[in-house]
Design a protein around this motif. Structure first.
Motif, mmCIF file in Angstrom:
data_model
loop_
_atom_site.group_PDB
_atom_site.id
_atom_site.type_symbol
_atom_site.label_atom_id
_atom_site.label_comp_id
_atom_site.label_asym_id
_atom_site.label_seq_id
_atom_site.Cartn_x
_atom_site.Cartn_y
_atom_site.Cartn_z
ATOM 1 N N ARG A 1 18.827 -3.578 6.190
ATOM 2 C CA ARG A 1 19.931 -4.554 6.503
ATOM 3 C C ARG A 1 21.368 -3.730 6.563
ATOM 4 N NH1 ARG A 1 18.378 -9.685 7.503
ATOM 5 N NH2 ARG A 1 16.476 -10.394 6.349
ATOM 6 N N GLU A 2 21.437 -2.785 5.651
ATOM 7 C CA GLU A 2 22.838 -2.475 5.314
ATOM 8 C C GLU A 2 22.913 -0.953 5.464
ATOM 9 O OE1 GLU A 2 25.037 -3.569 1.842
ATOM 10 O OE2 GLU A 2 23.526 -5.226 1.346
ATOM 11 N N ALA A 3 21.791 -0.124 5.296
ATOM 12 C CA ALA A 3 21.744 1.311 5.412
ATOM 13 C C ALA A 3 21.443 1.735 6.854
ATOM 14 C CB ALA A 3 21.067 1.969 4.430
ATOM 15 N N GLY A 4 21.019 0.683 7.451
ATOM 16 C CA GLY A 4 20.403 1.078 8.931
ATOM 17 C C GLY A 4 19.282 1.743 9.125
ATOM 18 N N ILE A 5 18.468 2.031 8.257
ATOM 19 C CA ILE A 5 17.347 2.878 8.297
ATOM 20 C C ILE A 5 16.087 2.177 8.792
ATOM 21 C CG2 ILE A 5 15.248 3.798 6.579
ATOM 22 C CD1 ILE A 5 17.668 5.527 6.572
ATOM 23 N N ARG A 6 15.223 2.785 9.577
ATOM 24 C CA ARG A 6 14.248 2.142 10.345
ATOM 25 C C ARG A 6 12.951 2.658 10.084
ATOM 26 N NH1 ARG A 6 17.331 -0.888 10.247
ATOM 27 N NH2 ARG A 6 18.400 -2.414 11.713
ATOM 28 N N GLN A 7 12.908 3.722 9.091
ATOM 29 C CA GLN A 7 11.819 4.659 8.805
ATOM 30 C C GLN A 7 11.591 4.562 7.580
ATOM 31 O OE1 GLN A 7 11.196 7.426 12.614
ATOM 32 N NE2 GLN A 7 12.530 8.324 10.953
ATOM 33 N N ILE A 8 10.344 4.370 6.911
ATOM 34 C CA ILE A 8 10.103 4.493 5.345
ATOM 35 C C ILE A 8 8.883 5.010 4.946
ATOM 36 C CG2 ILE A 8 9.989 2.973 3.275
ATOM 37 C CD1 ILE A 8 11.523 0.938 4.536
ATOM 38 N N ILE A 9 8.905 5.973 4.015
ATOM 39 C CA ILE A 9 7.794 6.489 3.412
ATOM 40 C C ILE A 9 7.556 6.009 2.065
ATOM 41 C CG2 ILE A 9 6.269 8.647 3.020
ATOM 42 C CD1 ILE A 9 8.163 10.081 5.215
ATOM 43 N N ASP A 10 6.630 5.358 1.969
ATOM 44 C CA ASP A 10 6.167 4.779 0.394
ATOM 45 C C ASP A 10 5.290 5.427 -0.398
ATOM 46 O OD1 ASP A 10 6.049 3.163 -1.662
ATOM 47 O OD2 ASP A 10 5.841 1.118 -0.547
ATOM 48 N N LEU A 11 5.892 6.292 -1.392
ATOM 49 C CA LEU A 11 4.802 7.157 -2.128
ATOM 50 C C LEU A 11 4.382 6.348 -3.180
ATOM 51 C CD1 LEU A 11 6.823 10.545 -1.960
ATOM 52 C CD2 LEU A 11 4.881 9.847 -0.565
ATOM 53 N N GLY A 12 2.806 6.627 -3.425
ATOM 54 C CA GLY A 12 2.297 5.892 -4.342
ATOM 55 C C GLY A 12 2.308 4.524 -4.234
ATOM 56 N N ALA A 13 2.177 4.100 -2.922
ATOM 57 C CA ALA A 13 2.355 2.703 -2.887
ATOM 58 C C ALA A 13 1.491 1.562 -3.606
ATOM 59 C CB ALA A 13 2.110 2.385 -1.021
ATOM 60 N N GLY A 14 0.046 2.328 -3.849
ATOM 61 C CA GLY A 14 -0.480 1.099 -4.728
ATOM 62 C C GLY A 14 -1.206 0.070 -3.825
ATOM 63 N N LEU A 15 -2.031 -0.615 -4.240
ATOM 64 C CA LEU A 15 -2.940 -1.866 -3.288
ATOM 65 C C LEU A 15 -1.872 -2.801 -2.737
ATOM 66 C CD1 LEU A 15 -5.861 -1.596 -5.698
ATOM 67 C CD2 LEU A 15 -6.179 -1.407 -3.094
ATOM 68 N N PRO A 16 -2.042 -3.327 -1.642
ATOM 69 C CA PRO A 16 -1.337 -4.558 -1.105
ATOM 70 C C PRO A 16 -1.577 -5.601 -2.192
ATOM 71 C CG PRO A 16 -2.723 -3.311 0.712
ATOM 72 C CD PRO A 16 -3.251 -2.767 -0.933
ATOM 73 N N PRO B 1 -8.282 6.229 -2.838
ATOM 74 C CA PRO B 1 -9.267 6.046 -1.780
ATOM 75 C C PRO B 1 -9.300 4.456 -1.176
ATOM 76 C CG PRO B 1 -10.543 7.754 -2.668
ATOM 77 C CD PRO B 1 -9.480 6.931 -3.768
ATOM 78 N N MET B 2 -9.181 3.708 -2.075
ATOM 79 C CA MET B 2 -9.324 2.173 -2.036
ATOM 80 C C MET B 2 -8.136 1.568 -1.327
ATOM 81 S SD MET B 2 -11.212 0.498 -5.333
ATOM 82 C CE MET B 2 -11.083 -1.215 -4.700
ATOM 83 N N VAL B 3 -7.073 2.378 -1.330
ATOM 84 C CA VAL B 3 -5.691 1.865 -1.040
ATOM 85 C C VAL B 3 -5.762 1.700 0.717
ATOM 86 C CG1 VAL B 3 -3.270 2.047 -0.614
ATOM 87 C CG2 VAL B 3 -4.362 2.387 -2.732
ATOM 88 N N GLU B 4 -6.008 2.585 1.350
ATOM 89 C CA GLU B 4 -5.921 2.764 2.610
ATOM 90 C C GLU B 4 -6.932 1.939 3.362
ATOM 91 O OE1 GLU B 4 -6.979 5.974 6.438
ATOM 92 O OE2 GLU B 4 -6.505 6.556 4.489
ATOM 93 N N PRO B 5 -8.236 1.448 3.166
ATOM 94 C CA PRO B 5 -8.873 0.606 3.954
ATOM 95 C C PRO B 5 -8.178 -0.919 3.481
ATOM 96 C CG PRO B 5 -10.230 1.221 2.118
ATOM 97 C CD PRO B 5 -9.053 2.314 1.964
ATOM 98 N N HIS B 6 -7.850 -0.923 2.380
ATOM 99 C CA HIS B 6 -7.434 -2.483 2.036
ATOM 100 C C HIS B 6 -6.042 -2.647 2.628
ATOM 101 C CE1 HIS B 6 -10.494 -3.942 -0.481
ATOM 102 N NE2 HIS B 6 -10.484 -2.965 -1.219
ATOM 103 N N ALA B 7 -5.257 -1.672 2.729
ATOM 104 C CA ALA B 7 -3.921 -1.835 3.460
ATOM 105 C C ALA B 7 -4.073 -1.967 4.737
ATOM 106 C CB ALA B 7 -3.119 -0.532 3.164
ATOM 107 N N ARG B 8 -5.262 -1.289 5.702
ATOM 108 C CA ARG B 8 -5.365 -1.801 6.711
ATOM 109 C C ARG B 8 -5.699 -3.005 7.170
ATOM 110 N NH1 ARG B 8 -8.467 3.514 7.003
ATOM 111 N NH2 ARG B 8 -10.452 2.329 6.897
ATOM 112 N N ALA B 9 -6.545 -3.533 6.148
ATOM 113 C CA ALA B 9 -6.862 -5.005 6.364
ATOM 114 C C ALA B 9 -5.674 -6.000 6.203
ATOM 115 C CB ALA B 9 -7.948 -5.338 5.332
ATOM 116 N N ILE B 10 -4.877 -5.401 5.640
ATOM 117 C CA ILE B 10 -3.535 -6.395 5.377
ATOM 118 C C ILE B 10 -2.471 -6.355 6.550
ATOM 119 C CG2 ILE B 10 -1.342 -6.464 3.954
ATOM 120 C CD1 ILE B 10 -3.728 -7.833 2.752
#
Length: 271
Positions: free
Chosen positions: A72-87, A112-121
């Motif tokens: 909203r304030e910085a005008g960023i539209r791309q984010i890389i979330d490192l170490g995101a964890g499970l949804p 390896p559990m994060v990617e499939p669960h994130a895809r489901a979310i």
């Protein structure tokens, strides 16, 4: 559920007997994507520092306010979330896309559990993806096809390293890692980062000792060391502060609870 039954449905590459940071975090939040080993660690952490669950939610609230600011304030539209964890809830892409549905988010985690669960979310979300990669391998992260499909690295991008850097010992050079990532991003990009704060606070000492005893990780650092993550960048006000003090939206700033003194974080722009 027994450990043997858990092993039957563990995805490839996942050892249910070995706790992971992402799954312990999920267990502390009351999630279901964890094993007995993770729940055991979560219980030991709660025994050592009963407020650890509050600390985890404090971390998530900070991320939400940061992402809202970035869009909203910085005008960023791309984010890389490192170490995101499970949804869980109020994930990075949800906050970002609530502010702007075209915002693009890529989640990165070594578990390896994060990617499939994130895809489901994500459920076919065209502007968000999750990848399995070690955040310490910048080339693998930034060169991953799912990331290059969504993120234009020639355009300003936000890098989130919240709740991650205290997992790396000094020998992994987390400061150098942050510098490398920011060097790969163009001017106008942002870094949001944090680290557990080393102090005489007995809760800090208890939590650090328990993290290292149960997970073999957890490296608390002093303020100067945490501030060094942002060298060469322009800090966003109010600078490097305890999480509740960064753009608070749910209460007036006041005396911090002891657990709220355990984390320092900031947001900064690459000039």
């Amino acid at each position: 559920m027994s450990l043997n039954s858990e092993q039957e449905w563990a995805p490839p590459g996942v050892d249910p007997a070995q706790p992971s940071v992402a799954r312990v975090h999920d267990a502390l939040l009351g999630g279901m994507e964890n094993f007995a080993s993770d729940r055991s660690v979560a219980r030991r952490l709660r025994d050592a520092v009963p407020e650890v669950v509050d600390l985890v939610w404090c971390n998530r609230a900070f991320i939400g306010r940061v992402v809202d600011f970035l869009i909203r304030e910085a005008g960023i539209r791309q984010i890389i979330d490192l170490g995101a964890g499970l949804p869980t809830i109020e994930n990075t892409h949800e906050v970002a896309q609530f502010a702007d549905p075209m915002s693009r988010v890529v989640y990165v985690d070594i578990d390896p559990m994060v990617e499939p669960h994130a895809r489901a979310i994500l459920n076919g979300n065209a502007y968000a993806a999750a990848i399995t990669a070690d955040a310490r391998d910048m080339a693998a992260v930034l060169g991953h096809p799912s990331l290059t499909r969504l993120i234009d690295l020639s355009q300003p991008t936000a890098l989130l390293a919240v709740g991650l850097l205290h997992l790396f010992p000094d020998r992994d050079d987390p400061h150098g890692l942050v510098r490398e990532y920011m060097a790969a991003l163009p001017r106008g990009s942002y870094l949001a980062a944090s680290n557990m704060l080393a102090s005489v606070n007995p809760k800090a000492q208890a939590l650090e000792a328990m993290l290292q005893a149960t997970m073999g990780t957890g490296y608390f650092r002093d303020r100067a060391s945490i501030a060094a993550y942002f060298d060469g960048l322009v800090l966003v006000e109010p600078g490097l502060v305890h999480f509740p003090e960064w753009h608070p939206d749910d209460r007036l700033p006041g005396p911090l609870a002891p657990y709220e003194e355990l984390l320092l974080g900031a947001v900064a722009r690459k000039p």
